[in-house]
Design a protein around this motif. Sequence first.
Motif, mmCIF file in Angstrom:
data_model
loop_
_atom_site.group_PDB
_atom_site.id
_atom_site.type_symbol
_atom_site.label_atom_id
_atom_site.label_comp_id
_atom_site.label_asym_id
_atom_site.label_seq_id
_atom_site.Cartn_x
_atom_site.Cartn_y
_atom_site.Cartn_z
ATOM 1 N N LEU A 219 9.460 -1.755 17.042
ATOM 2 C CA LEU A 219 10.356 -0.847 16.334
ATOM 3 C C LEU A 219 9.583 0.414 15.981
ATOM 4 C CD1 LEU A 219 12.841 -0.053 14.549
ATOM 5 C CD2 LEU A 219 11.804 -1.420 12.724
ATOM 6 N N PHE A 220 10.219 1.569 16.183
ATOM 7 C CA PHE A 220 9.586 2.853 15.893
ATOM 8 C C PHE A 220 10.391 3.540 14.787
ATOM 9 C CE2 PHE A 220 8.583 1.567 20.147
ATOM 10 C CZ PHE A 220 7.213 1.765 20.222
ATOM 11 N N LEU A 221 9.904 3.402 13.573
ATOM 12 C CA LEU A 221 10.640 3.871 12.406
ATOM 13 C C LEU A 221 10.385 5.352 12.137
ATOM 14 C CD1 LEU A 221 10.100 0.966 9.847
ATOM 15 C CD2 LEU A 221 12.296 1.730 10.780
ATOM 16 N N SER A 222 11.444 6.060 11.802
ATOM 17 C CA SER A 222 11.327 7.418 11.276
ATOM 18 C C SER A 222 12.601 7.728 10.505
ATOM 19 C CB SER A 222 11.107 8.446 12.391
ATOM 20 O OG SER A 222 10.846 9.725 11.845
ATOM 21 N N VAL A 223 12.627 7.280 9.249
ATOM 22 C CA VAL A 223 13.802 7.472 8.405
ATOM 23 C C VAL A 223 13.369 8.081 7.072
ATOM 24 C CG1 VAL A 223 15.072 5.594 9.483
ATOM 25 C CG2 VAL A 223 13.675 5.128 7.460
ATOM 26 N N GLU A 224 14.342 8.573 6.335
ATOM 27 C CA GLU A 224 14.094 9.207 5.047
ATOM 28 C C GLU A 224 14.812 8.443 3.937
ATOM 29 O OE1 GLU A 224 12.444 11.706 3.589
ATOM 30 O OE2 GLU A 224 11.238 12.149 5.351
ATOM 31 N N ARG A 225 14.704 8.972 2.729
ATOM 32 C CA ARG A 225 15.386 8.420 1.548
ATOM 33 C C ARG A 225 14.859 7.043 1.152
ATOM 34 N NH1 ARG A 225 17.188 12.899 -0.677
ATOM 35 N NH2 ARG A 225 19.030 13.835 0.257
ATOM 36 N N ILE A 226 13.589 6.743 1.484
ATOM 37 C CA ILE A 226 12.965 5.521 0.993
ATOM 38 C C ILE A 226 12.376 5.775 -0.393
ATOM 39 C CG2 ILE A 226 11.097 3.861 1.369
ATOM 40 C CD1 ILE A 226 13.168 3.434 3.431
ATOM 41 N N ALA A 227 11.590 6.842 -0.504
ATOM 42 C CA ALA A 227 10.955 7.185 -1.789
ATOM 43 C C ALA A 227 11.748 8.222 -2.575
ATOM 44 C CB ALA A 227 9.539 7.707 -1.536
ATOM 45 N N ASN A 228 12.586 8.974 -1.894
ATOM 46 C CA ASN A 228 13.349 10.055 -2.535
ATOM 47 C C ASN A 228 14.834 9.884 -2.224
ATOM 48 O OD1 ASN A 228 11.217 12.206 -3.586
ATOM 49 N ND2 ASN A 228 10.466 11.429 -1.618
ATOM 50 N N PRO A 229 15.536 9.057 -3.008
ATOM 51 C CA PRO A 229 16.950 8.802 -2.730
ATOM 52 C C PRO A 229 17.810 10.046 -2.946
ATOM 53 C CG PRO A 229 16.315 7.863 -4.842
ATOM 54 C CD PRO A 229 15.042 8.335 -4.190
ATOM 55 N N ALA A 230 19.039 9.950 -2.458
ATOM 56 C CA ALA A 230 19.978 11.065 -2.572
ATOM 57 C C ALA A 230 20.329 11.315 -4.034
ATOM 58 C CB ALA A 230 21.241 10.751 -1.774
#
Length: 549
Positions: A458-469
């Motif tokens: 798996l090649f992960l590149s996502v956001e909103r893990i440490a800085n939620p909406a």
Amino acid sequence: MNTTNTRLQVMWNRLLAVVEEQGQALIRAAFSPIVRECGDISAGIFDVRGRMLAQAVTGTPGHINTMAEAVKTLCGRYSSSEMKPGDIFLTNDPWIASGHLNDFLLMMPVFHRGNVVGFSACTSHLVDLGGLGMGPEGSDIFDEGLQIPPCKLVDQGQLNALLMDIVKANSREPIANEGDIYALIACCETGAARLADMMVEFGIDTLDSLADYIIETSRRGTIEAISALPKGTWHNVLTVDGYECEIDLHAALTITDDRVLVDFSGTSGLSRKGINVPLNYATAYTVFALRCIIGPDIPNNAGSLAPFHVTGPADCILNAQPPAPVAMRHTLGQMTPDLVYGCLSQALPDAVPAEGASCMYDLPLRHAPEAVSRGGTQFALELVFSGGTGARPSLDGLSATAFPSGVWGSQVETTEAVAPVLITRRELRQDSGGPGRLRGGLGQDIEIRSSTGEDFMLFLSVERIANPAKGRHGGLAGAPGRIRLGPDGPDLPGKGEVRIGGGETLIFQTPGGGGFGPPDERSPVAVRQDVRDELVSARAAQHVHGVKP
């Protein structure tokens, strides 16, 4: 409206039907699920000067708005006097096409009565082009796969067989790539044929009058919408997770009487990893977001795009220069709407939604390196899932909905049919929407494992893990994303390469959107409906997982 304008309006409406048929031809013919199931495409018709006249409704802003500029660039490279019927041009140069190597842009001249009268163009995502694969681990563009400079894919109806062989030889999914390229060709040919038929039907020899009418009408309507806005400059800083460290995205939004300017000065510099964003892609999503608020009823074309201008210093992370790695440019590029909405909300507080999950939660998967030599299945697959959108000024946010990309979510059955994986759980994530007078949209709970007992990557590149909406105007933040191996496993970072063991389960939770307005202002009717929805969701989950309610 006079008779001439009525006729031009009828032709404009017909052109919109042409591009929609063109886009559907690509989706129906495509091999890769991300195209045929998720609609990760664009299709459009352009005049002889390379100005976009119409785009298919199906498609992503990252493809559509980059295509609008790419055709101009290709028109500057190739003279129409040298083009022949049946020619088709191709490139995947990230700084010309759609921001990374996996998107192929095709352009076909349209001939009518022996002359080039316009162009048919399209873009779609190819699942694998070699290199390190569809992930953020590359140190430069050369790590990320096969680069194709502008060239002829088809010469007077004859396919460039050597180029096709090179593309296939540099892919873990050669058959899918070949099929997707033929689908792109079919898309161009459909648009060209339907445009030529339309010109015969209406008895016109050129598109000049129609093009000028479309572009000027759209430009004038957009300027009228801009003129009604407050004037000034507003600033915002959006902190995102990044890879090596958190990243600050800066924007200054300036509204004048006839244009909207966005400047990314102050934005963090480049990452060493492939999350950098070419300016063409950052511009595409920035302008799309603004157009959702400013003149949203005006069709998207060269005229309605013209009053919007985006700049940023070279080698800030939103204006990466070659040879920076950019494979996962959508990770931050799709955060630019929340960035500019933070500016626009200061000018139009009752018109702009709260922050959402924004970044596509995609899962590029492929076989483990040693799997094929042991008789395992070779595959490369990119799944797409979404979080919740931010609550809107008068409505709750949308759950499990892709904004700003607009792609559709990957389907369970299709995924399991094309790759050795099982999706054992996919449901709305309870309580993930940010509380507020209007609630943020919900994310998803997804669980995936191998169907053969073999490891996969798996090649992960996502956001909103440490800085939620974040919420807006007193609304609270949505739930952050969360990724882990097994219910008791440690949380994984949002970016990087992960091996999923044959007996392990990937638990993937997408973020919720932020709320809008103070939670204590939510209506009692809406609160009761929230409770009912949560109970229904909980009972459904208990039934699926064999737990007695």
